[in-house]
Design a protein around this motif. Structure first.
Motif, PDB file in Angstrom:
ATOM      1  N   ALA A 353       0.717  -1.167  -0.063  1.00 12.78           N
ATOM      2  CA  ALA A 353      -0.013  -0.041   0.349  1.00 12.78           C
ATOM      3  C   ALA A 353       0.791   1.226   0.079  1.00 12.78           C
ATOM      4  O   ALA A 353       0.552   2.194  -0.736  1.00 12.78           O
ATOM      5  N   VAL A 354       1.904   1.380   0.801  1.00 11.09           N
ATOM      6  CA  VAL A 354       3.006   2.220   0.838  1.00 11.09           C
ATOM      7  C   VAL A 354       3.777   2.443  -0.677  1.00 11.09           C
ATOM      8  O   VAL A 354       3.685   3.717  -0.969  1.00 11.09           O
ATOM      9  N   ALA A 355       3.986   1.444  -1.081  1.00 12.32           N
ATOM     10  CA  ALA A 355       4.883   1.354  -2.205  1.00 12.32           C
ATOM     11  C   ALA A 355       3.937   1.914  -3.456  1.00 12.32           C
ATOM     12  O   ALA A 355       4.331   2.741  -4.562  1.00 12.32           O
ATOM     13  N   ALA A 382      -0.003  10.116   4.418  1.00 17.40           N
ATOM     14  CA  ALA A 382      -0.446  10.569   5.691  1.00 17.40           C
ATOM     15  C   ALA A 382      -1.726   9.744   6.199  1.00 17.40           C
ATOM     16  O   ALA A 382      -1.790   9.451   7.420  1.00 17.40           O
ATOM     17  N   ALA A 383      -2.646   9.429   5.391  1.00 20.47           N
ATOM     18  CA  ALA A 383      -3.967   8.693   5.610  1.00 20.47           C
ATOM     19  C   ALA A 383      -3.546   7.234   6.270  1.00 20.47           C
ATOM     20  O   ALA A 383      -4.088   6.674   7.270  1.00 20.47           O
ATOM     21  N   SER A 389      -2.443   1.095  11.224  1.00 14.72           N
ATOM     22  CA  SER A 389      -2.237   0.036  10.804  1.00 14.72           C
ATOM     23  C   SER A 389      -0.873  -0.699  10.719  1.00 14.72           C
ATOM     24  O   SER A 389       0.123   0.287  11.149  1.00 14.72           O
ATOM     25  N   ALA A 390      -0.390  -1.799  10.425  1.00 10.80           N
ATOM     26  CA  ALA A 390       0.876  -2.438  10.382  1.00 10.80           C
ATOM     27  C   ALA A 390       1.865  -1.590   9.456  1.00 10.80           C
ATOM     28  O   ALA A 390       3.032  -1.590   9.632  1.00 10.80           O
ATOM     29  N   ASP A 391       1.122  -0.827   8.527  1.00 14.23           N
ATOM     30  CA  ASP A 391       2.020  -0.185   7.557  1.00 14.23           C
ATOM     31  C   ASP A 391       2.088   1.298   8.058  1.00 14.23           C
ATOM     32  O   ASP A 391       2.889   2.005   7.239  1.00 14.23           O
ATOM     33  N   ALA A 392       1.855   1.687   9.093  1.00 14.78           N
ATOM     34  CA  ALA A 392       1.791   3.190   9.661  1.00 14.78           C
ATOM     35  C   ALA A 392       3.105   3.527   9.822  1.00 14.78           C
ATOM     36  O   ALA A 392       3.553   4.717   9.085  1.00 14.78           O
ATOM     37  N   GLU A 393       4.145   2.811  10.316  1.00 15.46           N
ATOM     38  CA  GLU A 393       5.578   3.524  10.492  1.00 15.46           C
ATOM     39  C   GLU A 393       6.082   3.554   9.270  1.00 15.46           C
ATOM     40  O   GLU A 393       6.895   4.535   8.724  1.00 15.46           O
ATOM     41  N   ALA A 394       5.957   2.534   8.308  1.00 21.82           N
ATOM     42  CA  ALA A 394       6.577   2.708   6.761  1.00 21.82           C
ATOM     43  C   ALA A 394       6.129   3.804   6.165  1.00 21.82           C
ATOM     44  O   ALA A 394       6.518   4.492   5.393  1.00 21.82           O
ATOM     45  N   ALA A 398       8.141   7.111   4.671  1.00 23.31           N
ATOM     46  CA  ALA A 398       7.869   7.377   3.110  1.00 23.31           C
ATOM     47  C   ALA A 398       7.537   8.829   3.111  1.00 23.31           C
ATOM     48  O   ALA A 398       7.851   9.546   2.127  1.00 23.31           O
ATOM     49  N   LEU A 399       6.512   9.222   3.736  1.00 25.54           N
ATOM     50  CA  LEU A 399       5.858  10.454   3.601  1.00 25.54           C
ATOM     51  C   LEU A 399       6.812  11.549   3.935  1.00 25.54           C
ATOM     52  O   LEU A 399       7.052  12.332   3.124  1.00 25.54           O
ATOM     53  N   ARG A 400       7.808  11.416   5.137  1.00 26.11           N
ATOM     54  CA  ARG A 400       8.822  12.383   5.369  1.00 26.11           C
ATOM     55  C   ARG A 400       9.868  12.241   4.010  1.00 26.11           C
ATOM     56  O   ARG A 400      10.443  13.441   3.755  1.00 26.11           O
ATOM     57  N   ASP A 401      10.108  11.228   3.740  1.00 24.46           N
ATOM     58  CA  ASP A 401      11.510  11.288   2.882  1.00 24.46           C
ATOM     59  C   ASP A 401      11.252  11.524   1.348  1.00 24.46           C
ATOM     60  O   ASP A 401      11.739  12.345   0.818  1.00 24.46           O
ATOM     61  N   LEU A 402       9.963  11.185   0.772  1.00 20.09           N
ATOM     62  CA  LEU A 402       9.487  11.679  -0.248  1.00 20.09           C
ATOM     63  C   LEU A 402       9.248  13.274  -0.193  1.00 20.09           C
ATOM     64  O   LEU A 402       9.715  14.031  -1.246  1.00 20.09           O
TER      65      LEU A 402
END
Length: 477
Positions: A353-355, A382-383, A389-394, A398-402
């Motif tokens: 989902a993050v990718a 951000a959402a 969820s389990a993907d929240a930290e990733a 990713a939000l910060r680095d992008l």
């Protein structure tokens, strides 16, 4: 996916193919330093800083040149009117401009050439054009002969035959010009003006020749991208092309033009009659804007649309941007101030989902640097981060680095953001509310604690308990 860029010259998107493999040369027309910067002066540097950052993220070595016009009619007029030495005027407003770029996180510019440091090279360049029969000496200086330039008008889509004569142009021809559209390369000195010696007499360079020479000596006869504001297409950029091609080389292969600042749908410039009103003009004075709203919020505003569309600088627009940015900063929390290290976000493994958001961000930037679409993907991340969820930290990282790739979410941004009256009041109220809630928890009155949390949630404020107490986030108005 190939990186595609809209070329104003061809009026089409094209695959970006650099002049030299692995390298990109960008030239951006900079300010004439004779008065306070307004918000429009910041658009080009911020927008094309994001472009340069994206090229770097894609593995290119970038040389980004942003010139400083420190000799010009406007500077001379300002010195004459104020009685101040022209060099003091230019130094003061140059310092202001560079300070503003720093506050806006414009870090990719590698060169700030100043016109006055290139005058001798400009004289050599003009002499070459005269020798080739592309320029001629008139009574008040040296002029470029536009009739000798094939395709003159191709950038701005004008035809030389359509440049009809009027009283002013007829006067130019009567004064020795071969064609009304011929433009000055060298202006002979007038009483009280700064000047440099030349074979045609003491004088100073014309505006257009300055950029042609500085781009030549920083990027070469042929370079990748010439950038600037929409208002510079004609005559400035059109005349640059004419000079550059006449001198040798292709000049710039691709032309990128950012659109202009608007206020509630109407264009704003220094010549706008509304700018005579001090209160109205103050809204667009760059120092006022950055002091009031913060560099990070101004940067986000300028990147929130596509660079080829106008930016509306209405109060309600910047207010919405500030609110959105504050939410993102609160969500990032301690991650916002983590040092900038190697940014591998474009290549590191990520949850599916993050990718998807990461890849859509990259596709948007590869498609003519669509920062608006890219920022929408940041909100998607951000959402996910808020959902817990389990993907929240990733998603959060990713939000910060992008965001950092395009100059957002820099360490210290949250602390540097000026708090408005409403923000400051809300912070004080929330500090009291959380203190009362904490007392209820300490007294094991969990029903009262949960009631406060739930009522705050109904008001659009999320409370998250942690080992240090509790944190809050304004989710909506």
């Amino acid at each position: 996916m190939a990186l595609r860029v809209y070329n104003t010259l061809t009026r089409s998107k094209q695959d970006f193919v650099p002049v030299s493999p692995g390298k990109v040369g960008i030239y951006l027309c900079g300010p004439t330093v004779y008065s306070d910067c307004h918000i429009g002066h910041l658009m080009g540097p911020v927008l094309f800083d994001a472009v340069a950052r994206w090229f770097a993220a894609r593995g290119f070595a970038v040389r980004f040149v942003n010139n400083i016009t420190d000799i010009d009619d406007k500077i001379i007029d300002r010195a004459r009117a104020s009685g101040e030495d022209w060099t003091l005027i230019t130094e003061r407003y140059l310092a202001q401009y560079l300070g503003l770029l720093q506050r806006l996180h414009v870090t990719s510019i590698t060169d700030h050439p100043r016109c006055t440091n290139y005058v001798r090279l400009m004289i050599v360049y003009i002499a070459d054009l005269v020798e080739k029969g592309r320029a001629y000496v008139a009574s008040d200086g040296v002029y470029f002969d536009v009739r000798q330039q094939p395709g003159y008008g191709k950038l701005s889509n004008r035809k030389l035959d359509d440049m009809t004569a009027d009283a002013e142009k007829d006067a130019k021809v009567a004064g020795g010009l071969r064609h009304p559209a011929d433009f000055a390369l060298w202006k002979l000195v007038k009483p009280g003006e700064p000047s440099w010696p030349s074979q045609w007499g003491s004088g100073r360079p014309g505006w257009h020749i300055e950029c042609s020479v500085m781009s030549l000596h920083t990027l070469g006869e042929t370079f990748d991208i010439h950038a600037g504001g929409e208002e510079l297409k004609f005559p400035h950029h059109e005349n640059e092309i004419a000079q550059g091609e006449a001198h040798g080389g292709e000049y710039a292969r691709c032309w990128m033009h950012n659109n202009l600042v608007q206020f509630q749908g109407a264009k704003v410039s220094k010549s706008d009659p509304r700018m005579r009103d001090a209160a109205f003009a103050g809204q667009f004075k760059a120092l006022n804007v950055v002091d009031t709203h913060g560099g990070a919020a101004v940067r986000l505003l300028l990147l929130s649309g596509h660079y080829r569309r106008p930016v509306d600088f209405a109060p309600e627009v910047i207010a919405a941007v500030k609110t959105s940015l504050a939410k993102l900063h609160r969500l990032l929390g301690a991650a916002l101030d983590a040092p900038v290290t190697t940014n591998d976000v474009l290549t590191r493994p990520l949850p599916e989902a993050v990718a998807r958001h990461r890849d859509a961000f990259a596709a948007a930037m590869d498609d003519d640097f669509n920062t608006a679409a890219a920022i929408a993907e940041l909100h998607g991340l951000a959402a996910i981060a808020r959902a817990g969820s389990a993907d929240a930290e990733a998603a959060l990282l990713a939000l910060r680095d992008l965001g950092r790739i395009i100059g957002l979410f820099q360490p210290g941004d949250a602390a540097a953001a000026p708090a408005g009256a409403d923000d400051a009041t809300l912070a004080k109220v929330m500090a009291l509310v959380l203190e009362l809630r904490q007392r209820a928890r300490a007294n094991r009155d969990f029903a009262q604690s949960d009631l406060i949390r739930d009522r705050l949630k109904d008001a659009g404020i999320t409370v998250k308990d942690n080992k240090d107490g509790a944190a809050w986030e304004l989710v909506r108005f």
